[in-house]
Write a protein that holds these residues in place. Structure first.
Motif, PDB file in Angstrom:
ATOM      1  N   ASN A 138       0.859  -1.426  -0.010  1.00 56.33           N
ATOM      2  CA  ASN A 138       0.082   0.013   0.574  1.00 56.33           C
ATOM      3  C   ASN A 138       1.062   1.343  -0.332  1.00 56.33           C
ATOM      4  N   TYR A 139       2.579   1.029   1.042  1.00 56.38           N
ATOM      5  CA  TYR A 139       3.372   2.111   1.223  1.00 56.38           C
ATOM      6  C   TYR A 139       3.165   2.488  -0.438  1.00 56.38           C
ATOM      7  N   GLU A 140       3.887   1.636  -1.379  1.00 52.32           N
ATOM      8  CA  GLU A 140       4.600   1.831  -2.753  1.00 52.32           C
ATOM      9  C   GLU A 140       3.620   2.307  -2.984  1.00 52.32           C
ATOM     10  N   LEU A 141       2.056   1.767  -3.635  1.00 57.18           N
ATOM     11  CA  LEU A 141       1.498   2.138  -4.373  1.00 57.18           C
ATOM     12  C   LEU A 141       0.977   3.701  -4.157  1.00 57.18           C
ATOM     13  N   GLN A 142       0.653   4.010  -2.863  1.00 49.06           N
ATOM     14  CA  GLN A 142       0.616   5.630  -2.667  1.00 49.06           C
ATOM     15  C   GLN A 142       1.442   6.369  -2.661  1.00 49.06           C
ATOM     16  N   GLN A 193       4.057   5.512  -5.929  1.00 43.39           N
ATOM     17  CA  GLN A 193       3.717   5.768  -7.007  1.00 43.39           C
ATOM     18  C   GLN A 193       2.832   6.607  -7.578  1.00 43.39           C
ATOM     19  N   ARG A 194       1.918   6.817  -6.782  1.00 41.22           N
ATOM     20  CA  ARG A 194       0.706   7.668  -7.031  1.00 41.22           C
ATOM     21  C   ARG A 194       0.922   9.357  -6.682  1.00 41.22           C
ATOM     22  N   ASP A 195       1.915   9.345  -5.814  1.00 43.36           N
ATOM     23  CA  ASP A 195       1.840  10.967  -5.342  1.00 43.36           C
ATOM     24  C   ASP A 195       2.933  11.115  -6.252  1.00 43.36           C
ATOM     25  N   ALA A 196       3.882  10.295  -6.989  1.00 44.72           N
ATOM     26  CA  ALA A 196       4.910  10.178  -7.711  1.00 44.72           C
ATOM     27  C   ALA A 196       3.769  10.960  -9.433  1.00 44.72           C
ATOM     28  N   ALA A 197       3.446  10.162  -9.533  1.00 43.33           N
ATOM     29  CA  ALA A 197       2.268  10.184 -10.499  1.00 43.33           C
ATOM     30  C   ALA A 197       1.665  11.616 -10.728  1.00 43.33           C
ATOM     31  N   ALA A 198       1.297  12.300  -9.691  1.00 43.38           N
ATOM     32  CA  ALA A 198       0.419  13.347  -9.215  1.00 43.38           C
ATOM     33  C   ALA A 198       1.646  13.951  -9.546  1.00 43.38           C
ATOM     34  N   ALA A 199       2.685  14.171  -8.841  1.00 41.13           N
ATOM     35  CA  ALA A 199       3.498  15.696  -8.999  1.00 41.13           C
ATOM     36  C   ALA A 199       4.136  15.303 -10.680  1.00 41.13           C
ATOM     37  N   ALA A 200       4.271  14.495 -11.465  1.00 44.03           N
ATOM     38  CA  ALA A 200       4.638  14.136 -12.764  1.00 44.03           C
ATOM     39  C   ALA A 200       3.352  15.054 -13.176  1.00 44.03           C
ATOM     40  N   ALA A 201       2.192  14.834 -13.117  1.00 49.28           N
ATOM     41  CA  ALA A 201       1.102  15.454 -13.944  1.00 49.28           C
ATOM     42  C   ALA A 201       1.988  16.781 -13.627  1.00 49.28           C
TER      43      ALA A 201
END
Length: 279
Positions: free
Chosen positions: A90-94, A96-104
């Motif tokens: 769950n931590y890794e998934l979160q 990844q989501r945070d990194a994707a959101a920052a990139a977006a």
């Protein structure tokens, strides 16, 4: 004197010592004591057996309890491991989501900046085009006024193409539909002066390369006395910004601009400033 007589009792020399012999016990007393002893021993035996049984039961219970505790502990450890692994996933998934959101977010910021820059550039280009169109319109208006004054007393004359003039006109008409490219000299793309130079070269005439020089390359003629093959120019003689060739019937052929390419146009739609005759 008369002595009194005291009777003397003679005692055995062992009379004052208790007999060391044990008193004799009768049979009933012995029997009773034996029974009591037997009962006590039996009780002890039963108690011992009972204690042994209880100890065995306690051992069995402890063994059962220990097995159950061990199994329970193993289950808890497994569940804890699963929970830890799930938490890590769950931590890794979160992350990844945070990194994707920052990139977006960064990409959106970049796209917005690009859009603003493009909008500003387009606005500047539109303004420049508007000013150029206004200037061109004003220039055409002035040229029409000049042409109207020149033709008010005479009529434009079209001379038939013959000889080398016919060669020039035939070459020009063969290029209709080619692209306009600034600095183009053929064979499939041209600018205005490059096309005129190539056309007259077919007739053996070497013209200068640029419009300003071509506007003074021949004999000046009045726009009211045009002949097929005359070079038309726009702007002042010696500093003209565009050239074309008159082909008769009030028409001329030129490499107009990037949107039109090489075309035949009516002179009345865009009157020339002047003309020169080379042939």
């Amino acid at each position: 004197m008369r002595e009194s007589l005291v009777p003397v009792v003679l005692m055995s020399h062992t009379a004052h010592i208790r007999s060391h012999r044990k008193p004799r016990r009768n049979g009933s007393t012995l029997a009773m004591r034996a029974g009591v002893a037997g009962g006590v021993l039996s009780t002890l035996a039963v108690a011992g057996a009972s204690g042994s049984a209880s100890a065995a039961d306690a051992s069995t219970t402890q063994t059962l309890d220990l097995s159950a505790l061990t199994a329970d502990l193993a289950t808890q450890i497994a569940q804890s491991a699963d929970a830890t692994q799930q938490a890590a996933a769950n931590y890794e998934l979160q992350a990844q989501r945070d990194a994707a959101a920052a990139a977006a977010a960064q990409q959106a910021k970049t796209d917005l900046a690009d859009a603003k820059a493009k909008a500003a550039a387009k606005k500047a280009a539109d303004e420049a085009a508007r000013k150029a169109a206004a200037a061109e319109a004003a220039s055409r208006s002035a040229e029409r006024t000049t042409l109207s004054g020149a033709t008010s007393t005479s009529t434009t004359v079209s001379a038939p193409a013959s000889g080398s003039v016919a060669t020039v006109v035939a070459f020009l008409k063969a290029q209709v539909g080619d692209a306009y490219v600034m600095g183009g000299t053929g064979p499939n793309s041209w600018d205005c002066s490059g096309l005129v130079q190539a056309a007259f070269k077919q007739a053996g005439v070497d013209l200068p390369r640029v419009s300003g020089d071509q506007s003074t390359a021949g004999t000046p003629v009045s726009l009211s006395n045009l002949a097929v093959g005359d070079i038309l120019y726009w702007g002042s003689a010696g500093s003209a910004y565009h050239v074309g060739v008159y082909i008769g019937d009030g028409q001329y052929l030129d490499a107009a601009n990037p949107s039109k390419g090489v075309v035949i146009q009516d002179l009345s739609g865009y009157p020339a400033t002047g003309a020169v005759r080379v042939l």
